[in-house]
Design a protein around this motif. Structure first.
Motif, PDB file in Angstrom:
ATOM      1  N   PRO A 115       0.799  -1.235   0.000  1.00 11.47           N
ATOM      2  CA  PRO A 115       0.000   0.000   0.000  1.00 11.47           C
ATOM      3  C   PRO A 115       0.830   1.284   0.000  1.00 11.47           C
ATOM      4  CG  PRO A 115      -1.017  -1.610   1.428  1.00 11.47           C
ATOM      5  CD  PRO A 115       0.291  -2.213   0.976  1.00 11.47           C
ATOM      6  N   LEU A 129       3.799   1.805  -1.271  1.00 10.70           N
ATOM      7  CA  LEU A 129       4.353   1.990  -2.602  1.00 10.70           C
ATOM      8  C   LEU A 129       3.301   2.525  -3.560  1.00 10.70           C
ATOM      9  CD1 LEU A 129       7.208   1.364  -3.544  1.00 10.70           C
ATOM     10  CD2 LEU A 129       6.305  -0.670  -4.676  1.00 10.70           C
ATOM     11  N   ARG A 156       0.508   4.178  -2.852  1.00  8.92           N
ATOM     12  CA  ARG A 156       0.113   5.545  -2.546  1.00  8.92           C
ATOM     13  C   ARG A 156       1.187   6.536  -2.990  1.00  8.92           C
ATOM     14  NH1 ARG A 156      -3.303   7.789   2.597  1.00  8.92           N
ATOM     15  NH2 ARG A 156      -4.889   6.452   1.688  1.00  8.92           N
ATOM     16  N   THR A 216      -2.372   8.710  -4.505  1.00 11.31           N
ATOM     17  CA  THR A 216      -3.807   8.635  -4.226  1.00 11.31           C
ATOM     18  C   THR A 216      -4.153   9.191  -2.864  1.00 11.31           C
ATOM     19  OG1 THR A 216      -3.263   6.305  -3.873  1.00 11.31           O
ATOM     20  CG2 THR A 216      -4.638   6.828  -5.754  1.00 11.31           C
ATOM     21  N   TYR A 248      -0.595   6.900   8.281  1.00 12.17           N
ATOM     22  CA  TYR A 248      -1.070   5.934   7.300  1.00 12.17           C
ATOM     23  C   TYR A 248      -0.317   4.617   7.449  1.00 12.17           C
ATOM     24  CZ  TYR A 248      -2.137   3.772   2.804  1.00 12.17           C
ATOM     25  OH  TYR A 248      -2.521   2.899   1.830  1.00 12.17           O
ATOM     26  N   GLN A 305      -1.700   2.750  10.322  1.00 13.07           N
ATOM     27  CA  GLN A 305      -3.017   2.192  10.009  1.00 13.07           C
ATOM     28  C   GLN A 305      -2.900   0.937   9.159  1.00 13.07           C
ATOM     29  OE1 GLN A 305      -5.006   5.710   8.328  1.00 13.07           O
ATOM     30  NE2 GLN A 305      -6.796   5.103   9.548  1.00 13.07           N
ATOM     31  N   VAL A 306      -2.011   0.995   8.194  1.00 18.83           N
ATOM     32  CA  VAL A 306      -1.841  -0.159   7.319  1.00 18.83           C
ATOM     33  C   VAL A 306      -1.398  -1.372   8.134  1.00 18.83           C
ATOM     34  CG1 VAL A 306      -0.386  -1.138   5.499  1.00 18.83           C
ATOM     35  CG2 VAL A 306      -1.408   1.133   5.194  1.00 18.83           C
ATOM     36  N   THR A 337      -4.277  -2.591  10.421  1.00 18.05           N
ATOM     37  CA  THR A 337      -5.365  -3.205   9.661  1.00 18.05           C
ATOM     38  C   THR A 337      -4.944  -4.542   9.067  1.00 18.05           C
ATOM     39  OG1 THR A 337      -5.961  -0.947   9.072  1.00 18.05           O
ATOM     40  CG2 THR A 337      -7.167  -2.724   7.977  1.00 18.05           C
ATOM     41  N   ALA A 338      -3.731  -4.582   8.547  1.00 16.90           N
ATOM     42  CA  ALA A 338      -3.266  -5.824   7.933  1.00 16.90           C
ATOM     43  C   ALA A 338      -3.159  -6.923   8.977  1.00 16.90           C
ATOM     44  CB  ALA A 338      -1.915  -5.597   7.261  1.00 16.90           C
TER      45      ALA A 338
END
Lengths: 202, 202, 202, 202
Positions: free
Chosen positions: A169, A171, A173, A178, A185, A188-189, A192-193
Motif C-alpha cells: 500500500p 508503494l 500511494r 492517491t 497511514y 493504520q496499514v 489493519t493488515a
DNA sequence: GAATAAGCGAGACGGTACGTCCTGTCTTTAC
DNA sequence: GTAAAGACAGGACGTACCGTCTCGCTTATTC
C-alpha cells in the motif's frame, strides 16, 4: 550462426568509467527526472563516450537499475528487519522509515524512474525481482517467520501475500499519489493488515 | 498576471477530430507500447494535424488519460459492485475479473502507459484521482459500508485503508511482475485482508 | 465550367481593412525583413482576419507590391525628371537621390523583399513592369528624348537600352552589394554611360 | 567570450554526404524552385539526416551557394574571355553566351534562388563577391585591360564601372523581366556601352 | 423594414517545414 | 581492444505558418 554479437571482454573494462557512468546516471535522473534523462547527457556528465555506455548496458533501464544497485550495495545497511518481539511496533518502525525515504527528494525521482522502466520491461522486472526486491523481500519474510514462531502471526498465512499486504500500500500511494503518505497511514496499514477487516468476534 | 495563456475556445472544437485522436492514441499505445508512442504517430493515425493535439492536450499523459476516460465512459458499466450479502465472495469475484482484465492485451499496454505518466506527473495524478480512481474507489467503499451495516466488517476500519489493502496488491503485482497474477492470488488477498494476519484467538 | 471561383464583390470591400493591411505589410517587412514576414503576422498587426487578406490578394508578393504602390502613389512626387538643359548634371542629381533612398533603412528591406518576389513570380514581374517600373521608365525616356532634341544625345540610341545603362548599375550594386553605393559611383556611371568606353578620337 | 560555438571538426567530415547534399540541393532547386526548396527535402533526396546539413551550413543560402560553387569548379571552364583583337565582337560573343545560359532552365531557377539569397544576406553576398563574382570579374577586367593596351578602350575608364555597364543590364533584364532577353539586346548593350550615348562630334 | 447576402474578425483545421535533440551505429585516434 | 570523441542516418519534438474552412456579427443592398 549469424555473428553472435560477441559479448565484450569485461576483464578489460574501465572501472573508472563504470563508476562515473553510474554516478552520473543517478545524479542526472535526480536532477532532471526520468523524461529528460538521456544517454547522451549521462555520457557527457560522466566524461565518457556514448559507446562505452552502449557497450555495457542493453538499455537505459538496465543502467538505471545498476546505478540503484550500486548505491544500495555501497551504503547498504543490508541488515535484517528489527525484531524486538513486538511485530506491529517493528513493522511500523520500518514503514515509517520507508515513508521518510520516499519523501527524500534524493530518492524520489530516481525511484520513480526505475519503477517506470520495470513496468515496461519484463527483463528488467525479472532482474529487479532477483537482485533488488528478492533479497529485501526475503528479509521481510524472515521477520514474519520469526513472528510465526513467536505465535504473533498465523501459521497458515502465505508470507508473500502478507508482505504484499503490509508493504504494498505504501508503494502504491507513493507512486499514484492517491493520498498523503504519512506515518499515520503507515501505522493504520500495519494495524489493519494484522488485525484484518472483520469485526472481532464477540 | 504572468501571461495567462488563453485557453482555446472549446465551442469551436471539432468533435470528429477529438474522437479520432483519442481512438488513435488508445489503439497505438496498445500496438506499440508506451515507449514508441509518439504525438506525431497519433496525429498521423488520426488524420489530424499535430497542432490539433497540442492545442487541446497539455501532455501525452493527459491525452492518454482522456483516451482511457472516453473508453471507460462510453462502454462503462458504471455499476456498483455486486452485493450478494457475502462480502468475501463478492470481492473475490471482482478481483478475479480485474485479474482477467489485466491479462487482456487490449488493456495491458495502455494501462501500463497511463500508470507511467501518473507516476511522473502530479497534475495528471490529481486528475486521475478525481476523475477515474475516485469514482471507482467510492463504489468500492460503498460496498464496504454495506458490509459494515451487515456486520461483516469492523465499524472502526478506515475504508480507504481497507480499499488499499484489498485492491492494491493486485495492481502492484501486475505492474512490477513480482509474481504470477492468478485467481488464486486474488482469493488469497481477499481472505488474508479480511481475516488479518494474526492467529485466531483460541 | 468547374466552379469559376467567383471573384469577390469589390464594391463591398472595407477600405479600412485594406489600408490597415497595406500599412502593416510595409511596416512589418521593414522591421522583420522578407524572410520573417508572414501573412499571419500582417493580419494580426492589421487587426484583420487572415481570410480578408487571402480574399483580396493572390500572393504575398502581390500584397507587398500593393503596399509599395500605395506608398508611392500617396506621397508620390510623380513628377518628371529635372531638366536644366544639362543632361549629365540632371542625371547625376537623380542618381544621387536614388543612392540616398537606397541607403534609407525605411526603404531598404521592403524594396529588397519586392525585388525578390519579382524575381520568382513572372505575373508579379509583369505587374511591376506595367504599374511601377513602366511609368517611371517613361519619365526617364522623356528626359532622354528632350536631350535628343537638344542635341545632347545621339538620335539613334535605343532609349530603353540607354535607361538600362544609366539606371541599372546602381540597382545591381545595391542588390548584390558588389561594391559601395556612393555619389561618386553614381557620377562615374553617368559620365561613362554618356561618353562611352572608347577612347576619344584624336 | 560569448559562447564560441565550436566549429565542427571538418577532418571527420563525410565527403560522400557532402557531395550528395550539394547535388540534391542543386537538383531540387531546379525542379521545385526557390520557394518550395526545403532543407528537409534536400536531406531526404540526399539520403542524409537533417542534422548533417545544419552541422555544416549556416543557412539555406550558404548551401545553395556551395552547390553552385561545386558545379562551377567541377565543370568550370575557368578560362579567360576570348581575345580576337576585336573588343566589341568578343564582348558580344560572351554576352550572347550569357543570354543562352540564362535561358537554360537547368540554370534559371537555381540562379534566381542564389540571387535571392544574396539580396537578403550580406554575409552570403560577401562570400559571393569573393568566391564567385570576384574571379569572373577579374577575367572581364583583364580583357578590358588588354583592350586598353590595344587602344580600343579609354585609358581613364574605371574598369569596374565598365564591367557594370557591359554585364549588368543583362542580369537586370533577366531578373526583373523588364524586357526580352535576346542576342540583339546583348549586341545593343555592347555597342551602346562602348560608343556612349552622346552624339558623335562632327 | 425585413430578408438576404457579402465582407468581416476570429480562429480551428489538416498539413508542411522548421531547427533542435536524441537515438543507436560507426569510424577515427590515442592509449 | 577499450576508451573518448564525435559524425552519421534517422526520427520525434514542439512551434510557426500555410491556405481553407466555418462561425457569429455587422453592414448593405434588394425586394
Amino acid at each position: 550462426m549469424p555473428a553472435p554479437k560477441v559479448a565484450p571482454d569485461s576483464s578489460r573494462r574501465s572501472e573508472t568509467a563504470r563508476r562515473a557512468i553510474l554516478a552520473a546516471a543517478f545524479d542526472l535522473v535526480g536532477e532532471l527526472g526520468y523524461a529528460k534523462l538521456s544517454i547522451e547527457g549521462i555520457a557527457a556528465a560522466a566524461g565518457v563516450g556514448k559507446q562505452t555506455i552502449y557497450r555495457w548496458w542493453p538499455s537505459k533501464g538496465a543502467l538505471l537499475f545498476d546505478a540503484f544497485l550500486a548505491l544500495t550495495t555501497d551504503g547498504g545497511q543490508g541488515g535484517a528487519l528489527p525484531d524486538t518481539g513486538d511485530l506491529a511496533a517493528d513493522l511500523k518502525l520500518v514503514l515509517r522509515d520507508t515513508v521518510d525515504e520516499l519523501h527524500d527528494p534524493r530518492y524520489d525521482l530516481p525511484m520513480r524512474a526505475l519503477h517506470t522502466e520495470i513496468v515496461h520491461d519484463p527483463a528488467l522486472a525479472a532482474d529487479y525481482a532477483t537482485r533488488l526486491d528478492g533479497p529485501v523481500r526475503e528479509l521481510k519474510k524472515e521477520r514474519l517467520r520469526a513472528a510465526q514462531r513467536a505465535g504473533q502471526l498465523a501459521e497458515d498465512v502465505d508470507l508473500d501475500v502478507a508482505v504484499d499486504l503490509i508493504f504494498g500500500p505504501l508503494l502504491n500511494r507513493w507512486l499514484q499519489r492517491t493520498g498523503p503518505l504519512t506515518h499515520g497511514y503507515a501505522d493504520q496499514v500495519v494495524d489493519t493488515a494484522l488485525r484484518g477487516l472483520r469485526p472481532r468476534e464477540a
